[in-house]
Motif scaffolding. Structure first.
Motif, mmCIF file in Angstrom:
data_model
loop_
_atom_site.group_PDB
_atom_site.id
_atom_site.type_symbol
_atom_site.label_atom_id
_atom_site.label_comp_id
_atom_site.label_asym_id
_atom_site.label_seq_id
_atom_site.Cartn_x
_atom_site.Cartn_y
_atom_site.Cartn_z
ATOM 1 N N ALA A 98 1.355 -4.693 4.268
ATOM 2 C CA ALA A 98 1.104 -3.674 5.294
ATOM 3 C C ALA A 98 2.354 -2.836 5.537
ATOM 4 N N ALA A 99 3.517 -3.483 5.583
ATOM 5 C CA ALA A 99 4.762 -2.737 5.794
ATOM 6 C C ALA A 99 5.039 -1.800 4.624
ATOM 7 N N LEU A 100 4.788 -2.254 3.399
ATOM 8 C CA LEU A 100 4.987 -1.390 2.233
ATOM 9 C C LEU A 100 4.027 -0.213 2.239
ATOM 10 N N ARG A 101 2.770 -0.462 2.596
ATOM 11 C CA ARG A 101 1.788 0.637 2.643
ATOM 12 C C ARG A 101 2.194 1.687 3.683
ATOM 13 N N ALA A 102 2.675 1.232 4.839
ATOM 14 C CA ALA A 102 3.114 2.172 5.876
ATOM 15 C C ALA A 102 4.301 2.992 5.386
ATOM 16 N N SER A 103 5.219 2.345 4.703
ATOM 17 C CA SER A 103 6.381 3.051 4.169
ATOM 18 C C SER A 103 5.971 4.047 3.098
ATOM 19 N N THR A 104 4.996 3.658 2.278
ATOM 20 C CA THR A 104 4.539 4.535 1.199
ATOM 21 C C THR A 104 3.794 5.743 1.755
ATOM 22 N N GLU A 105 3.089 5.572 2.858
ATOM 23 C CA GLU A 105 2.379 6.709 3.475
ATOM 24 C C GLU A 105 3.357 7.810 3.868
ATOM 25 N N ARG A 106 4.579 7.444 4.240
ATOM 26 C CA ARG A 106 5.580 8.449 4.607
ATOM 27 C C ARG A 106 6.049 9.253 3.395
ATOM 28 N N LEU A 107 5.823 8.733 2.190
ATOM 29 C CA LEU A 107 6.163 9.489 0.981
ATOM 30 C C LEU A 107 5.156 10.605 0.707
ATOM 31 N N GLY A 108 3.970 10.482 1.312
ATOM 32 C CA GLY A 108 2.946 11.510 1.105
ATOM 33 C C GLY A 108 2.470 11.509 -0.337
ATOM 34 N N GLU A 109 2.339 12.713 -0.909
ATOM 35 C CA GLU A 109 1.833 12.839 -2.277
ATOM 36 C C GLU A 109 2.858 12.405 -3.328
ATOM 37 N N HIS A 110 4.085 12.124 -2.902
ATOM 38 C CA HIS A 110 5.135 11.738 -3.846
ATOM 39 C C HIS A 110 5.054 10.279 -4.273
ATOM 40 N N GLY A 111 4.275 9.438 -3.549
ATOM 41 C CA GLY A 111 4.233 8.029 -3.895
ATOM 42 C C GLY A 111 2.866 7.419 -3.734
ATOM 43 N N LYS A 112 2.529 6.546 -4.679
ATOM 44 C CA LYS A 112 1.268 5.800 -4.621
ATOM 45 C C LYS A 112 1.617 4.338 -4.849
ATOM 46 N N LEU A 113 1.042 3.457 -4.026
ATOM 47 C CA LEU A 113 1.362 2.034 -4.077
ATOM 48 C C LEU A 113 0.169 1.244 -4.559
ATOM 49 N N GLN A 114 0.433 0.262 -5.436
ATOM 50 C CA GLN A 114 -0.596 -0.656 -5.897
ATOM 51 C C GLN A 114 -0.037 -2.065 -5.738
ATOM 52 N N VAL A 115 -0.728 -2.880 -4.944
ATOM 53 C CA VAL A 115 -0.287 -4.250 -4.689
ATOM 54 C C VAL A 115 -1.208 -5.196 -5.439
ATOM 55 N N ILE A 116 -0.622 -6.044 -6.287
ATOM 56 C CA ILE A 116 -1.374 -7.062 -7.021
ATOM 57 C C ILE A 116 -0.626 -8.379 -6.852
ATOM 58 N N GLY A 117 -1.222 -9.280 -6.114
ATOM 59 C CA GLY A 117 -0.598 -10.579 -5.870
ATOM 60 C C GLY A 117 0.690 -10.410 -5.076
ATOM 61 N N ASP A 118 1.770 -10.989 -5.589
ATOM 62 C CA ASP A 118 3.045 -10.894 -4.884
ATOM 63 C C ASP A 118 3.937 -9.800 -5.458
ATOM 64 N N ARG A 119 3.351 -8.863 -6.200
ATOM 65 C CA ARG A 119 4.086 -7.724 -6.765
ATOM 66 C C ARG A 119 3.451 -6.424 -6.285
ATOM 67 N N ALA A 120 4.293 -5.451 -6.052
ATOM 68 C CA ALA A 120 3.806 -4.119 -5.673
ATOM 69 C C ALA A 120 4.467 -3.109 -6.590
ATOM 70 N N THR A 121 3.666 -2.156 -7.071
ATOM 71 C CA THR A 121 4.178 -1.119 -7.957
ATOM 72 C C THR A 121 4.059 0.223 -7.247
#
Length: 172
Positions: A98-121
């Motif tokens: 959840a913290a990573l998704r919130a941080s990624t939202e601040r990147l706007g169109e510059h960043g997209k997050l994909q979380v799989i297990g204990d890794r996030a890309t």
């Protein structure tokens, strides 16, 4: 006492004798000129081997001290941050995501997050350095994520590529 000279010492003695004879054959003016040349040569050797390296060290020391002091301060800041992160309460995988998704939202169109297990890309597209730095700081402090792999390129509009982070939880 009779001393037996080795061949090297005998050759050296012969050379010395030749030099003394040559010195005696020089006029007073030529002797002064050779002595002055030897003195200049001695001063040059002393300067090059002893004085100049010490002088160079003294001249560069203040800048080197400043550089090392800045490096020490940076290391102290990082040590303080590390201690704070170690003492921070542990969070689970859901909170970290959840913290990573919130941080990624601040990147706007510059960043997209994909979380799989204990890794996030995080996939970046033309993100500037400040955005990336803020995201990494939030990932480290808010999500307790550690970067494990980065494949970034810097272009005229910013950084593009992928950044993989390990999330806390089940991993050590």
């Amino acid at each position: 006492m009779n001393a037996v000279l080795s061949p090297a010492q005998g050759g050296l003695a012969a050379v010395r004798a030749q030099l003394r004879a040559r010195w005696r054959s020089l006029a007073q003016r030529e002797r002064r000129l050779v002595a002055a040349l030897a003195a200049v040569l001695a001063v040059a050797v002393v300067w090059l081997l002893l004085v100049q390296p010490a002088w160079r060290t003294l001249r560069s020391a203040p800048a080197e001290i400043d550089r090392l002091e800045a490096q020490l301060q940076q290391m102290r800041r990082e040590a303080t941050e590390t201690a704070e992160l170690r003492n921070a309460p542990r969070i689970n995988l859901t909170q970290a995501s959840a913290a990573l998704r919130a941080s990624t939202e601040r990147l706007g169109e510059h960043g997209k997050l994909q979380v799989i297990g204990d890794r996030a890309t995080l996939t970046l597209t033309n993100a500037n350095g400040d955005e990336l730095r803020r995201w990494l700081a939030e990932a480290r402090s808010g999500a307790r994520a550690r970067p494990v792999e980065a494949n970034l390129t810097r272009g005229p509009q910013g950084h593009s590529g992928t950044l993989v982070v390990a999330l806390p939880g089940n991993n050590p």
